[in-house]
Write a protein that holds these residues in place. Structure first.
Motif: not given
Lengths: 440, 447
Positions: A22-23, A41-46, A56-62, A416-426
């Protein structure tokens, strides 16, 4: 140092797809409407599950606090050779240009090297999606000038395999439309302008010969399309001696209007010829790297044909052209009402895509239109308007969280997120930086 | 024909005035006055006064620049524009006798385009075909002036060296593998050979210098010896040994950079700048210790194998390790936006505004030894100035006006206003030429 800190945070906080994120408190720029200040903005399952003033943040959401930050959809570069070319001068690392005039059965996607260092390099500047093109005009893979070079892929810039990166392996069929003279990319020169040719009889003769060669090529192209249609008829008839042909099979979606032809045409005359040809053939087209927008614009608009503009930071075509000719092309396209997106056409420049767009803004293009040219416009042009290109419920979560105007060189990407996955900025370059900063 | 038309169309007469006051601008001086909002007074081609408040001299032309940014003219430490007929004398490995000064083309449209991108000075070099290339010099982008008038007066001349792929490939396309079988092999074909070519050349140059020193000593004693034979190739290298000519070295990999440092030290000269120097970050310590500058690209990479470890942090990292760094173009297109190349040093490696802008202004001025007259906005320096309509290192900004020596050479408003006239003039000339063609029937060869 600050950047390093951020990168490490990014690495630690990398989330797996499937986890909810959840952003909150961020300014959200969705591209399909007005910005939402201090929204969530809520992201789940990509995917983007919800956007709103308060979620409201769902349970377990970052939960990511986006205070003072902005959220934009990831950039889309509409013309690259990502994954097909690693080092420009080394043939063994290049798979862009095949041999053969008509090669519609070739697919760029399955030759994409997901471990190419270029992906890491362009990703960290927010490029989450790209078109990768087989290159037909004097291809550096070893082939000569082609007419049909194969199928361009629309793909994400992250994934373990090319299958995971795929959005559409058959996003467009690349056609190098025959033309006399004209060119796309950078560099000076260019041929003699048409309005000067009749002053020079020898040049006019040469132009006449070139024109005959062009007509020959178009005749060949028409013959190939006729054959493809006959194949389609034969296949539908289901006759016992029917033999499957991979080239013609690949042409069926084009003939059925399901796959556009990505047509290279630079000068106004070539653009006009390409449009007239496409109408005769009743096929959908997207024009790659057109110049002469001021001249070609009205027809492109009238026929509702989208274009992929090449690099904004390009030299003028002729010695006596306006110095800002390249800079003003997007504004010309906008004024003409033509739908357009930007492509960089060379891997080296992909990461500068947002800065190329900013230059177009300096020379007249409205800021919002520049953003659209990197997001929703290309998504729609490449037939993925329901999946990517804007921040909307149900779309893939391809997005960046930034600390300023995303087209300004001073702005840093924080997440940065691609298909809901956070991408390491390296990437390789960041690793080399860290390693050699630490050298005593 | 085309040239004549262009000459007429594009030679917008530069405007000079004795006194100009540019006021209410954000002035990024790159000098002791830092960044401030205020005015710059230009008199007789020099910067006469700067400050938040200045005395406006009577009769001065006032440029109202509220909301705009004024920076020192951009200096490109590596360019190949304005050279006519090619810049690579590839037939020999040491071409120290050829000189850019002899081939300046003041009509190259790239000069005007560079000017429109804020560049006021450029170091013009030969290509990279030779281990030791030709003689170089900086030019001012005084569009419309003669070749002679473009030359940056009083600047120390340079010479280009080149290491790595280009010099070894130029003589032998097979690289280090097929040297013996190439039809016309030109030594060197490897990095080993490049080092040797440079060391051999300086071995000869030192002998040449010794001969001349001995001759000069005898002359000083009133003797009348026979002078040594003049060798134009070795003469240029003798100037290097005497610190009268700067060495600018095209290079990529860390190994060859280090090799060059040691070869220079062994022969008693200094490398003035390493050019491109994409792996400079790996040997920043050694470059700093040698005292060489580094002139690099912001983010170009992967175009050849020796560019594979290039990183966009190169400029910032070398700066942090004590190297004097500039960003150059090597390209007529990139040359038009070196301001935003500097901006990338803010993004990649966290340089501040002043450090980043220095990389295309005062730092290249220092590297070329011309910082006493250009590179910053300071009283007494040449009035080489660029006015932007926004923060100058962002791509959202564009160049509005450019002055060199207090003379305005570019003005975007005038450029736009002149477009219709230029189009009309071009059409008139073309029509006239077409009419003339029609009167003369085309002659065809006899069948």
């Amino acid at each position: 140092m600050k950047l390093l800190g951020l990168l490490m945070l990014g690495a630690v906080a990398a989330f797996a797809a499937g986890d909810a994120v959840l952003i909150q408190n961020a300014d959200i720029y969705p591209m399909n409407g007005a910005p939402l200040k201090g929204g969530s903005l809520l992201i789940q399952d990509g995917k983007i599950i919800d956007i709103g003033a308060k979620i409201v943040a769902p349970k377990g959401a970052t939960v990511l606090d986006g205070k003072g930050l902005r959220v934009y959809p990831g950039w889309i570069d509409s013309a690259t050779q990502l994954g097909l070319e690693e080092i420009e001068s080394i043939r063994e690392t290049i798979d862009t240009g095949e041999i053969g005039d008509f090669m519609p059965q070739l697919k760029a996607l399955s030759s994409v090297n997901p471990d190419s260092e270029h992906f890491g390099v362009v990703r960290v500047n927010g490029i989450t999606t790209a078109i990768t093109l087989p290159e037909g005009s004097g291809g550096r893979g070893g082939g000569g000038a082609q007419l049909i070079s194969g199928q361009a892929a629309l793909m994400h810039t992250d994934g373990w395999t090319w299958e995971e990166m795929e959005i559409n392996r058959s996003a467009a069929m690349v056609l190098n439309f025959p033309s006399a003279g004209g060119r796309g990319g950078r560099g000076g020169g260019g041929g003699m302008p048409a309005d000067m040719q009749d002053m020079f009889p020898n040049a006019a003769n040469a132009a006449g010969n070139a024109q005959r060669a062009v007509l020959d090529q178009i005749a060949k192209l028409n013959a190939f399309f006729d054959d493809a249609r006959k194949y389609k008829t034969a296949k539908a008839a289901n006759l016992p001696d029917f033999r499957r042909d991979l080239k013609f099979e690949a042409m069926l979606p084009v003939l059925e209007g399901k796959m556009p032809l990505a047509v290279t045409a630079s000068r106004a005359a070539a653009i006009h010829d390409a449009i007239a040809w496409s109408e005769k053939q009743n096929v959908k087209i997207v024009i790659l790297q057109p110049r002469d927008i001021a001249k070609a614009g009205p027809e492109l608009k009238a026929k509702n044909i989208p274009i992929i503009l090449g690099r904004v930071l390009a030299l003028p075509e002729n010695e006596d052209a306006e110095y800002d000719q390249g800079y003003t092309q997007p504004f010309e396209a906008y004024k003409a009402g033509v739908k357009f997106a930007l492509g960089t056409f060379t891997n080296e420049f992909v990461r500068d895509l947002p800065y190329q767009a900013a230059t177009a803004v300096a020379y007249g293009l409205p800021h919002d239109e520049a953003l659209k040219a990197l997001t929703i416009n290309p998504a729609q042009i490449w037939g993925a308007g329901d999946l990517i290109g804007s921040l909307e419920k149900g779309k893939l979560a391809d997005l960046m969280i930034v600390d300023g105007d995303p087209m300004d060189v001073r702005t840093q990407i924080r997440h940065l997120f691609i298909k809901g996955k956070e991408i390491t900025l390296s990437n390789k370059q960041v690793r080399l930086y860290e390693r050699y900063m630490s050298r005593q | 024909m085309k040239k004549i038309i262009l000459g007429t169309l594009l030679a917008l007469a530069p405007l000079s005035a004795d006194i100009i006051v540019i006021q209410n601008a954000t002035v990024m001086t790159e000098g002791p006055q830092g960044i401030f909002k205020g005015s710059v007074v230009v008199k007789d081609g020099k910067i006469a006064e700067i400050g938040e408040k200045v005395m406006v001299p009577a009769g001065a032309i006032i440029i109202e620049a509220g909301g705009q940014y004024l920076i020192p003219g951009i200096i490109d430490c590596h360019s190949h524009i304005a050279g006519s007929g090619g810049i690579n004398e590839g037939s020999v490995s040491v071409s120290a006798m050829v000189n850019i000064r002899d081939i300046i083309n003041p009509d190259d449209i790239a000069i005007y385009r560079a000017l429109a991108g804020g560049v006021t000075t450029a170091n013009i070099l030969h290509g990279s075909a030779n281990s030791i290339g030709g003689q170089t010099l900086p030019l001012k982008m005084r569009w419309g002036k003669s070749a002679q008038e473009l030359i940056f007066a009083g600047a120390t001349p340079g010479i280009k060296f080149a290491l790595g792929e280009n010099p070894k490939r130029s003589g032998n396309p097979q690289g280090g593998r097929g040297a013996a079988t190439a039809p016309v092999a030109r030594y060197p074909a490897t990095r080993m050979g490049v080092e040797d070519v440079i060391r051999e050349a300086f071995n000869d140059a030192k002998g040449y210098k010794a001969d001349w020193d001995a001759y000069d000593a005898k002359v000083a004693k009133g003797e009348h010896p026979i002078p040594p034979r003049v060798d134009l190739k070795l003469q240029a290298l003798r100037e290097v040994l005497e610190n009268k000519r700067y060495v600018h070295v095209h290079c990529y990999r860390a190994d060859e950079i280090l090799m060059m440092i040691r070869a220079a030290e062994d022969n008693g000269f200094k490398v003035r700048t390493f050019q491109h120097v994409l792996e400079g970050y790996k040997v920043a310590k050694e470059i700093a210790a040698h005292g060489a500058g580094a002139s690099t690209f912001s983010d170009w990479w992967a175009y050849k194998i020796e560019a594979i470890d290039a990183i966009p942090f190169n400029a910032a990292l070398m700066t942090k390790k004590g190297v004097l760094v500039s960003l150059n173009s090597d390209d007529a297109e990139l040359m038009r936006h070196l301001n935003t190349e500097a901006g990338k040093a803010m993004k990649y490696g966290g340089m501040n505004e002043t450090e980043a802008l220095a990389m295309v202004t005062i730092n290249p001025a220092k590297q070329l030894g011309i910082d006493k007259t250009v590179g910053s906005i300071e009283v007494g320096k040449d009035a080489d100035l660029v006015l932007y309509d926004g923060f100058p290192m962002s791509d959202f900004a564009k160049v509005q006006k450019v002055w060199i020596d207090g003379t305005q050479y570019f003005d975007r408003d005038k450029e736009i206003a002149a477009q219709a006239t230029k189009e009309a003039e071009k059409k008139k000339l073309l029509d006239k030429e077409k009419a003339a063609q029609k009167q003369q029937p085309t002659r065809r060869p006899n069948q």
